[in-house]
Motif scaffolding. Structure first.
Motif, mmCIF file in Angstrom:
data_model
loop_
_atom_site.group_PDB
_atom_site.id
_atom_site.type_symbol
_atom_site.label_atom_id
_atom_site.label_comp_id
_atom_site.label_asym_id
_atom_site.label_seq_id
_atom_site.Cartn_x
_atom_site.Cartn_y
_atom_site.Cartn_z
ATOM 1 N N ALA A 115 15.828 -15.602 1.853
ATOM 2 C CA ALA A 115 15.784 -15.393 3.300
ATOM 3 C C ALA A 115 15.928 -13.933 3.697
ATOM 4 O O ALA A 115 15.785 -13.594 4.869
ATOM 5 C CB ALA A 115 16.875 -16.225 3.983
ATOM 6 N N VAL A 116 16.217 -13.061 2.728
ATOM 7 C CA VAL A 116 16.400 -11.623 2.998
ATOM 8 C C VAL A 116 15.664 -10.829 1.931
ATOM 9 O O VAL A 116 16.033 -10.861 0.754
ATOM 10 C CB VAL A 116 17.896 -11.226 2.998
ATOM 11 N N SER A 117 14.616 -10.120 2.330
ATOM 12 C CA SER A 117 13.882 -9.297 1.371
ATOM 13 C C SER A 117 13.228 -8.125 2.087
ATOM 14 O O SER A 117 13.261 -8.024 3.315
ATOM 15 C CB SER A 117 12.834 -10.122 0.617
ATOM 16 N N LEU A 118 12.625 -7.241 1.304
ATOM 17 C CA LEU A 118 12.047 -6.021 1.832
ATOM 18 C C LEU A 118 10.583 -6.234 2.220
ATOM 19 O O LEU A 118 9.923 -7.135 1.718
ATOM 20 C CB LEU A 118 12.127 -4.905 0.787
ATOM 21 N N ILE A 119 10.086 -5.358 3.100
ATOM 22 C CA ILE A 119 8.662 -5.344 3.451
ATOM 23 C C ILE A 119 8.076 -4.019 2.957
ATOM 24 O O ILE A 119 8.748 -2.978 3.013
ATOM 25 C CB ILE A 119 8.445 -5.504 4.977
ATOM 26 N N ASN A 120 6.869 -4.065 2.469
ATOM 27 C CA ASN A 120 6.215 -2.860 1.976
ATOM 28 C C ASN A 120 5.798 -1.954 3.129
ATOM 29 O O ASN A 120 5.351 -2.423 4.183
ATOM 30 C CB ASN A 120 4.971 -3.222 1.161
ATOM 31 N N LEU A 121 5.913 -0.660 2.900
ATOM 32 C CA LEU A 121 5.406 0.332 3.842
ATOM 33 C C LEU A 121 4.038 0.803 3.361
ATOM 34 O O LEU A 121 3.737 0.737 2.167
ATOM 35 C CB LEU A 121 6.364 1.518 3.938
ATOM 36 N N PRO A 122 3.199 1.286 4.262
ATOM 37 C CA PRO A 122 1.860 1.721 3.857
ATOM 38 C C PRO A 122 1.909 3.065 3.143
ATOM 39 O O PRO A 122 2.932 3.752 3.150
ATOM 40 C CB PRO A 122 1.120 1.846 5.194
ATOM 41 N N SER A 123 0.822 3.428 2.525
ATOM 42 C CA SER A 123 0.684 4.793 2.025
ATOM 43 C C SER A 123 0.060 5.616 3.148
ATOM 44 O O SER A 123 -0.397 5.067 4.153
ATOM 45 C CB SER A 123 -0.213 4.828 0.786
ATOM 46 N N MET A 124 0.020 6.906 2.976
ATOM 47 C CA MET A 124 -0.567 7.758 4.010
ATOM 48 C C MET A 124 -2.072 7.547 4.106
ATOM 49 O O MET A 124 -2.698 7.908 5.106
ATOM 50 C CB MET A 124 -0.235 9.232 3.736
ATOM 51 N N ARG A 125 -2.660 6.941 3.073
ATOM 52 C CA ARG A 125 -4.104 6.687 3.084
ATOM 53 C C ARG A 125 -4.459 5.381 3.789
ATOM 54 O O ARG A 125 -5.597 5.189 4.195
ATOM 55 C CB ARG A 125 -4.647 6.650 1.652
ATOM 56 N N ASP A 126 -3.485 4.483 3.886
ATOM 57 C CA ASP A 126 -3.753 3.190 4.517
ATOM 58 C C ASP A 126 -3.976 3.376 6.012
ATOM 59 O O ASP A 126 -3.192 4.048 6.691
ATOM 60 C CB ASP A 126 -2.575 2.232 4.294
ATOM 61 N N LYS A 127 -5.026 2.773 6.518
ATOM 62 C CA LYS A 127 -5.350 2.919 7.928
ATOM 63 C C LYS A 127 -5.596 1.558 8.556
ATOM 64 O O LYS A 127 -6.036 0.619 7.898
ATOM 65 C CB LYS A 127 -6.587 3.799 8.113
ATOM 66 N N VAL A 128 -5.288 1.457 9.846
ATOM 67 C CA VAL A 128 -5.648 0.265 10.605
ATOM 68 C C VAL A 128 -6.834 0.635 11.498
ATOM 69 O O VAL A 128 -6.901 1.741 12.023
ATOM 70 C CB VAL A 128 -4.475 -0.246 11.461
ATOM 71 N N LYS A 129 -7.757 -0.293 11.642
ATOM 72 C CA LYS A 129 -8.975 -0.022 12.392
ATOM 73 C C LYS A 129 -9.167 -1.063 13.481
ATOM 74 O O LYS A 129 -8.725 -2.209 13.346
ATOM 75 C CB LYS A 129 -10.184 -0.025 11.444
ATOM 76 N N PRO A 130 -9.836 -0.688 14.572
ATOM 77 C CA PRO A 130 -10.112 -1.650 15.635
ATOM 78 C C PRO A 130 -10.803 -2.894 15.076
ATOM 79 O O PRO A 130 -11.682 -2.801 14.231
ATOM 80 C CB PRO A 130 -11.038 -0.873 16.575
ATOM 81 N N GLY A 131 -10.362 -4.035 15.554
ATOM 82 C CA GLY A 131 -10.910 -5.302 15.078
ATOM 83 C C GLY A 131 -10.059 -5.978 14.030
ATOM 84 O O GLY A 131 -10.181 -7.189 13.808
ATOM 85 N N MET A 132 -9.189 -5.226 13.352
ATOM 86 C CA MET A 132 -8.275 -5.833 12.380
ATOM 87 C C MET A 132 -7.320 -6.771 13.093
ATOM 88 O O MET A 132 -6.810 -6.457 14.168
ATOM 89 C CB MET A 132 -7.475 -4.762 11.632
ATOM 90 N N VAL A 133 -7.061 -7.916 12.487
ATOM 91 C CA VAL A 133 -6.102 -8.866 13.040
ATOM 92 C C VAL A 133 -4.795 -8.751 12.252
ATOM 93 O O VAL A 133 -4.770 -8.922 11.039
ATOM 94 C CB VAL A 133 -6.636 -10.308 12.989
ATOM 95 N N CYS A 134 -3.737 -8.416 12.961
ATOM 96 C CA CYS A 134 -2.416 -8.249 12.356
ATOM 97 C C CYS A 134 -1.461 -9.243 13.018
ATOM 98 O O CYS A 134 -1.881 -10.056 13.835
ATOM 99 C CB CYS A 134 -1.941 -6.812 12.537
ATOM 100 N N SER A 135 -0.200 -9.178 12.678
ATOM 101 C CA SER A 135 0.766 -10.085 13.285
ATOM 102 C C SER A 135 2.055 -9.349 13.602
ATOM 103 O O SER A 135 2.357 -8.298 13.030
ATOM 104 C CB SER A 135 1.059 -11.276 12.366
ATOM 105 N N VAL A 136 2.794 -9.919 14.519
ATOM 106 C CA VAL A 136 4.066 -9.335 14.925
ATOM 107 C C VAL A 136 5.005 -10.482 15.277
ATOM 108 O O VAL A 136 4.560 -11.568 15.665
ATOM 109 C CB VAL A 136 3.870 -8.373 16.117
#
Length: 244
Positions: A115-136
Motif C-alpha cells: 500500500a506504500v511505494s515509490l513512483i518513478n520520475l521522468p528523465s529530462m528527455r521524457d516529454k508530454v505532448k498534446p493528445g496524450m491521456v494521463c491520469s490524476v
C-alpha cells in the motif's frame, strides 16, 4: 404521467457517478500506493524519506499520511509521518505560481509495503505532448460546492496545447508548466487536489498547481522534468541519519 416525467428527468439530467474527483470515479483502494495525503493537499512518495508536492501547499507543520484510501478512517495500511523539513523551490513565485514545487523530508523513512511505494520520475528527455491521456488522483472536492467523501478519486485527462493555457492564464509558462484538461469535458482536479501527481506512462510528469475558480479545464501543472536537477540535488543534500 409521473413515470414519464421521471424518465425524462433522468435522460435530460444524468446523475454523475458517485464519488467523483470532478468527472472521474473512486480509485481502487491502494492502486496508487505512491499517493500521500497532507491535510490540505496531496503529494507523492519519490524516495522512502521524501514526498514531492506543490510549493503553495506549504504550512509550518505538516503530517504526511501514506497508504491511505479513505482518510476519514484509520486503516491498517496507513503510515503517519511528521515532516522534518519542507523545502520549497528557491525561485517559487506566487503569484504567478512559477516553480510551484516542494520537497518534504520525512522524520523517518516510510516502510514500503503493498500500500506504500515509490513512483518513478521522468528523465529530462521524457516529454508530454498534446493528445496524450494521463491520469490524476486526489482527495479534493467532488464538485465546486461539494467536499470530498474521504476516499481517493481519480480521473483521466488529456494534455492540451500550450496555446490553450496561454490564452486563459496570463502568467502561464510552457517551459516549466503543462496545460492539462480538455475544455470540452468536465473532468478535472480542484480544491484539495493540489500537489498530486499527473501520471503519464507510469511516471509522474506533473504536479497539480492551479486553475480558475470555476473548475473548468484546462488547468496548469508544474512540469517535473524541468526540475530534476533541483530535486536530485536537494535529496542528496538532506539525508536522514543512519540511526533513523
Amino acid at each position: 404521467m409521473q413515470t414519464l416525467l421521471l424518465l425524462m428527468a433522468i435522460l435530460l439530467f444524468p446523475r454523475t457517478e458517485a464519488g467523483e474527483i470532478i468527472g472521474g470515479h473512486e480509485a481502487k483502494p491502494h492502486s496508487r500506493p505512491y499517493m500521500a495525503h497532507l491535510g490540505n493537499c496531496g503529494g507523492f512518495l519519490v524516495r522512502e524519506d521524501f514526498v514531492l508536492t506543490a510549493a503553495h501547499c506549504w504550512r509550518s507543520s505538516i503530517t504526511v499520511t501514506l497508504g491511505a484510501h479513505n482518510i476519514k478512517q484509520k486503516e491498517e495500511t496507513q503510515q503517519e509521518i511528521l515532516v522534518k523539513r519542507a523545502i520549497r523551490h528557491p525561485d517559487y513565485n506566487n503569484p504567478p505560481h512559477w516553480n510551484d514545487i516542494m520537497l518534504l523530508q520525512l522524520e523517518k523513512k516510510a516502510k514500503l509495503t503493498a500500500a506504500v511505494s515509490l513512483i518513478n520520475l521522468p528523465s529530462m528527455r521524457d516529454k508530454v505532448k498534446p493528445g496524450m491521456v494521463c491520469s490524476v488522483a486526489g482527495w479534493g472536492r467532488l464538485a465546486i460546492n461539494t467536499r470530498g467523501d474521504g476516499k481517493l478519486h481519480e480521473v483521466e485527462i488529456e494534455i492540451q496545447s500550450n496555446k490553450k493555457c496561454i490564452s486563459r492564464y496570463k502568467h502561464y509558462n510552457n517551459i516549466i508548466q503543462i496545460c492539462v484538461g480538455d475544455p470540452k469535458k468536465i473532468q478535472t482536479t480542484f480544491k484539495g487536489d493540489s500537489g498530486g501527481p499527473l501520471i503519464c506512462n507510469n511516471m509522474a510528469q506533473g504536479i497539480v498547481s492551479y486553475g480558475n475558480t470555476s473548475a473548468k479545464p484546462p488547468r496548469v501543472y508544474t512540469r517535473i522534468s524541468k526540475f530534476l536537477p533541483w530535486i536530485k540535488r536537494t535529496m542528496r543534500r538532506f539525508k536522514l541519519l543512519r540511526s533513523q
